[in-house]
Structures are given as C-alpha cells and as structure tokens.
Design an enzyme around this catalytic site. Structure first.
Site, short mmCIF file in Angstrom:
data_model
loop_
_atom_site.label_atom_id
_atom_site.label_comp_id
_atom_site.label_asym_id
_atom_site.label_seq_id
_atom_site.Cartn_x
_atom_site.Cartn_y
_atom_site.Cartn_z
CD GLU A 60 -3.51 -10.24 4.37
OE1 GLU A 60 -2.71 -11.15 4.04
OE2 GLU A 60 -3.12 -9.15 4.84
CG HIS A 129 -0.09 -0.83 0.20
ND1 HIS A 129 0.82 -1.68 -0.37
CD2 HIS A 129 -0.02 -1.04 1.54
CE1 HIS A 129 1.44 -2.37 0.57
NE2 HIS A 129 0.94 -2.01 1.75
#
Lengths: 324, 365
Positions: A60, A129
């Site tokens: 990322e 998450h």
C-alpha cells in the site's frame, strides 16, 4: 429508473470516466484480473486492458505513493484500498505527500488522485479491518473526504471526485455494496460539499454520513410512525468540504439536532459539527446538541455485539426522545 | 572511518574519456565546475545566514556531495525528471533554480520558490522537472516510482532519477518500490548518495550488507552499480548507463554513489566534528584533502588546459558575490501575508472554480 447496486453504480462511474479521460487509470490489489475483492471493478480490466486497470502487489505505501507521484505528472489515478483500514500502511504517503505537496511547493504542484475503498465496521472482521478514518483525514488541510450512503450518491460523487484536481479520499461501505437504489441512465454529477436532505421534517434534524444516514432514515420513520415526531435527515455526503449552509438552515428550522456517525466519538465528525452549531446556532437551539457514535472501543469481532456497537435506529430514537 | 562499503579510492579509469564526457566542449566542462561551485558557495552563504539567525528550522547542506547532483542534472533531457530528499539545495541549483528564490525560501520570504511555505527541505520546480525536496526519509521513493510510471504511461522516453541517502535504504517503502519498479519495467533510477552516515549513525551501525547497499537490488532482479562520487566524470559515466537503460529498455537501476558530507546531518548536528562525536576530525580532513569534487575537477580542467588558477579564482569570486547578493535579496524581501496561509492548500479553491466555491473548506470561522 433502474435499480442498481451501490458497487455497480461505482463501476459505471469508473467505466464512464475511463472512457472520458485517457489519463484516468484504476489501480490496486486485485482490481484487474480478479475483478476486485468486492467486485466493484468487475469487468473493467477485460474491457480496458492492462494499461488502464492495473493490479498491484500488496504494497500500500508504494502503490499509493506511486499514484501520487504519477498524479503530479498529470495522470489521474483512482487507487483502491481493499479496506480503508490498510491506509495506515500508506499513511505517510497520504498525509505527507498527497496532502502537503501542493502547499509545500507554493501551489506549483497539484495531486488529482482518488483513493477509495470500503471504510466501515459491521462485517465482523475485527478491529484491524474496521477503521473509519474520515475524521482523521478531514483533519488534514489539503485532503477532501467523501462518504456516500447510496448508489446514486456514490456514482455522482465518484465521477466528480475523479475530475477534481485535489486529492479525494472516497469512503465506501461493504454493507452497502449489494444494496440497490435508483440510478438514472443519463450522466449526472454530484458536487463535493453539497449535503442532501434525505427526508424533510420540522421537529428535529438528524445529521449523518455514510451508512449512518440510512440508519437515521429508519429512525425518522419510527419517530414519525410511533412518536409523531417529524425528523429531517441531512446526509452530509462530503465531510470536507462540508455543507455548513445546509446544516445551519435545517437546525434553524427545527431547533434541535442529533448527530449520528459510525465513527468513534472523540474528535469525530459530529464533534466538529456540534462546535459549528454551538457557534452559529446557539440562539436557535431549544435543546442541547446530542451525538451518537460507535461505542468507544476498538471494533469488536463478536457478530452479535458488533451489531450493537454501531448506532442502530432505536439508539437514535431514544436519543431524540430525550430532547423532544 | 566509515569506508568499508565505500569505494573511496580515486579510480584508475579515466572517465574523462567515456563517450558522454569526451564529447563535452570546454564551455560545458566549465559549466559543470561552475554549477558545483555555485552549490558550494550557496551552501556556505546559507550556513552563514543560518548562524546569523536569519532562518528557522533545519538546514541540511550539500558540501562535499556536489558532483552527484551536478553530474546527474547535466544528463537530463526534456523528459528526464528528478526527485530527492531533504538535502536538496544542490539538486535544485543543479536543475537551474536560481539562488535568490532558494535563499528567500530559507528565509521564509514570499519571494521564495515555495512562497515561504516549504523551507529548506522542500524546494520544487516542476517547470524544470524537479519534484522536490521531501522531508520524510525514504518517503520520496514511491513518488519517484510514480514519475517513472507516468512517463511510461504517456509513452515518453524519459527517466525519473530518485535520490536518497544511505539512511533511507532501511525504510520499507523503498523495497516495495524496487519490487514494483522491476515488476512493471519502470524507467526509474534510484540513486543512493552514500555519505557514510544516517544522521549520527555510521553505515556499519545502521545497515547490514554484503558488498554494498545497491546490491540489495539484485534480489529484485534489478541492475545495480556502485561508483565513487568524487570525480564528476565518473558520476556522469555511471549515471549515463542507467539513463540509457531507462530510455531504451524501460528498466530500473539502483546506483550507489559514494560521497561524503563536510557538515553535520543538519546545522543542529553538534556531534559531527567534535571529540567524542560520531566521527573524527581527521576523517573530515581526509575527504576534504583527497576527495573534494570541486578540487578534483578543477585540477582535471587545469590539466586539460581548459582552466587556469586565475580563471578559477575569478569564477569563484563572482559566485561568492552572487550568493552574498541572494542573502541581500532574501533579507530585503517581504514575508508572506498572513492571508496566504490558507492559499495553495486546494487547487480548486485557489482557482475559485465551482468546486472550490462549493462547501466549506476551512474551519476557523
């Protein structure tokens, strides 16, 4: 009008913008050949090919940074984070590069990038998450933050975000991807910084964004049916820029406000809005401004409890009844 | 001495004979020397002004490393780009930014290259293909990848040179970037300016390596090389190989250039040249005496008959005066208006587009 899933509305936005501007490119983990982890980019790689729709490794920091660097040279990347939670890995790139490069260059550079993906709790995937970063990111001057609640809003806002010349953080919701709303055939755009009055009312204003706006709508139905209270529901849609005028106009009409978000309470979006109401609507208020947020702890896994950790319609009803 | 991974010996190879250098005219060679001296004099002046209290924050100067930025900038064509970290004044001057705008930026003045909004670590000149000037160690390495990606996307035959220090090689995003550079065949050149110290920590105390740092790129199936940064001819010859690889094969390179900084990590680094500090005074003197890129190149040009001592002195005096004048310019320039604090935050707001006029972007009132 056709009923379209939230994910397909986004997909249409990408397809239309890929066709409109050759500098638009979609990137992220599994967005191309796999059709997207949540199928938001389904079919686009097959239609547009490797150059326009590109899979990246699980990196990322580097792929978000690559998109930022490319945007400085005029590419318009639309970067998927499989979960917005993973933005923590790319935080330096987003906060120090996307948000600051225009300022630190004295306006010589701009960064027309969209970073998008789901940012929500409620799917029992645990605390790592389930982050909702809209308040963090809206705290950074230079970034724009958008949280659409419906398919219609998602498509119109996404098309605008892609055309915007500043970095836009676009927060979707996995619980909404499969929900359907009416979406017109013809092209439309929704400006950033324009709230939507999702339900008109006279007794109290419910201000929310993202999925919480839908929760507020359900609360408004209950309030009308069971308590004879007419609640107005303002969906912010965009957190920064913020439609302050719509907020003030509604509260000046109803004289009461409850702010709802799925974010945590401390320095949440509601904290900012209650401050604005205090400064600008004090004399219009007939009751204290109240807030409902997610219960202030990391997102719990237990499915039964996570449902209760997030704001529910009856939580809103109870809060409204305490001041109406 | 921090030399075990560094090739400090002056090479026996005469890089002046490499094709990229052999074709330089006398005028072009003098320009290379001039550009290095401009960096040296600018930095000396900036240290002087810093000590006089004219600027805030940090000042990371480039003295001793001039051959790298100058050599690399001299190879740039219209579609070649450059991005670096916070020790960036040399690169900025190398691509052609002028001393006035750079010095004024250090002073925090409205006439600075970033209108006083960036400071020492954040110089930019996109019109000269120069993308900064970045403060977070290693944070620019994905951006350099993005520049290269954009060049390839547009079908342009160019390269993105992305500089970092030896301290940046232990940041994770660099390795993510190396992987993607090789995987996607991107024309990026990662240049490690290895001056032996990441702030006050020597190379040996901060990095594990076999023969050198650039060798790490081998694990990504990427070409790599190491060269010395003393002789600008060697820098140009080494970087040119990577440039051609980027231009002709769209393949990345990792190049380690060994160099040395005479000053500390920044002006706030008090332990770089004192007893009990992290390096010995003798080490600094050794590099100044034997590896100074300006002295080495000056001697070469004198030997080549391109320059005389007297001409050099005249050149240096002129540049010192230019640097001193830039401090006068900076001193006399106005500070930015308070109202400018909220300018250059959003493109759309600055231009008062419809998007910029819709919704509230700033929250002070």
């Amino acid at each position: 009008m056709a009923l379209i899933e939230y994910r397909d509305a986004l997909n249409q936005a990408f397809d239309e913008e890929l066709a409109r501007d050759e500098n638009v490119v979609l990137m992220g983990e599994e967005v191309a050949q796999y059709d997207g982890a949540y199928k938001v980019t389904k079919g686009l790689w097959k239609k547009w090919g490797d150059k326009r729709v590109m899979d990246t490794p699980i990196s990322e920091a580097a792929f978000i940074g690559m998109g930022i660097g490319a945007s400085m040279l005029g590419i318009r990347p639309v970067m998927e984070l499989m979960f917005w939670s993973f933005a923590t890995v790319a935080w330096d790139q987003i906060i120090n590069n996307a948000a600051q490069v225009r300022y630190m260059s004295g306006g010589l550079i701009n960064c027309p990038i969209v970073i998008r993906g789901p940012a929500n709790g409620g799917t029992n995937v645990g605390a790592t998450h389930s982050h909702t970063h809209e308040n963090f990111l809206a705290n950074v001057p230079g970034l724009k933050v958008v949280c659409p609640a419906t398919a219609y809003d998602a498509k119109g806002l996404m098309k605008t975000a892609i055309r915007d010349n500043d970095p836009v953080m676009f927060m979707e919701n996995t619980l909404l991807y499969g929900e359907k709303w009416e979406v017109p055939e013809e092209e439309y755009l929704i400006p950033l910084g324009k709230a939507d009055v999702k339900r008109e009312g006279t007794d109290i204003t419910l201000i929310a964004h993202g999925r919480a706006a839908l929760t507020a709508l359900r609360a408004a139905e209950i309030l009308a049916a069971e308590h004879n209270i007419s609640a107005e529901v303002i969906d912010l849609r965009s957190i920064r820029p913020l439609d302050e005028e719509a907020i003030l106009a509604s509260v000046r009409k109803t004289h009461r406000a409850v702010l709802i978000e799925e974010n945590k309470p401390f320095c949440g979006v509601g904290a900012q809005i209650s401050s604005i109401l205090m400064e600008k609507c004090f004399d219009d208020l007939d009751a204290p401004v109240l807030r409902i947020s997610s219960i202030d702890a990391p997102a719990i896994y237990s499915p039964e409890l996570e449902r209760k950790q997030l704001p529910r319609p009856l939580d809103i009803v109870a809060k409204v009844l305490s001041i109406c | 001495m921090a030399t075990s991974a560094k090739s400090t010996d002056i090479s026996k190879t005469d890089f002046g004979k490499s094709p990229i250098n052999a074709r330089l005219s006398a005028e072009q060679k003098l320009k290379l020397l001039t550009d290095m001296v401009r960096i040296r004099c600018f930095e000396n002046e900036s240290v002087r002004q810093y000590s006089a209290g004219k600027m805030g924050g940090f000042l990371h100067v480039y003295n001793g490393q001039e051959a790298i930025a100058t050599g690399c900038a001299s190879l740039m064509g219209d579609d070649d780009h450059m991005i670096t970290a916070y020790r960036n004044h040399g690169h900025a001057l190398g691509v052609g930014m002028n001393m006035n705008e750079c010095m004024a930026e250090l002073f925090g003045k409205a006439t600075g290259c970033s209108k006083g909004k960036g400071g020492s670590m954040h110089f930019f000149a996109p019109d000269k293909n120069y993308w900064g000037g970045h403060g977070i160690v290693g944070g620019q390495t994905p951006l350099g990848l993005g520049l290269a990606y954009a060049l390839k996307y547009k079908g342009v035959k160019g390269a993105a040179m992305c500089f970092m220090g030896d301290g940046a090689v232990n940041q994770g995003c660099l390795y993510e970037s190396l992987n993607m550079a090789s995987l996607f065949n991107l024309p990026v050149i990662y240049i490690i300016e290895n001056n032996g110290y990441s702030m006050g920590t020597s190379l040996e105390r901060s990095s594990a390596f076999k023969s050198c740092l650039a060798e790490r790129a081998a694990g990504f199936n990427m070409e790599w090389a190491q060269c010395a940064g003393t002789d600008i001819y060697e820098v140009r010859a080494s970087v040119q190989v990577a440039m051609e690889r980027a231009h002709n094969e769209s393949r990345p390179t990792m190049l380690e250039i060994d160099t040395y900084r005479y000053y500390g990590h920044s002006t706030a680094d008090a332990k770089h040249n004192v007893v009990g500090g992290y390096r010995e005074r003798e080490e600094i003197d050794f590099y100044k005496k034997n590896h100074d890129p300006i002295n080495v190149f000056k001697a070469k040009l004198i030997a080549e008959g391109v320059l005389t001592e007297e001409q050099f002195d005249t050149l240096e005096e002129g540049i010192k005066a230019e640097a001193a004048q830039s401090a006068v310019f900076a001193d006399e320039s106005p500070y930015p208006e308070v109202s400018s604090i909220t300018e250059d935050v959003y493109y759309e707001v600055d231009r008062q587009t419809e998007a910029g006029r819709t919704g509230k972007h700033f929250f002070n009132d």
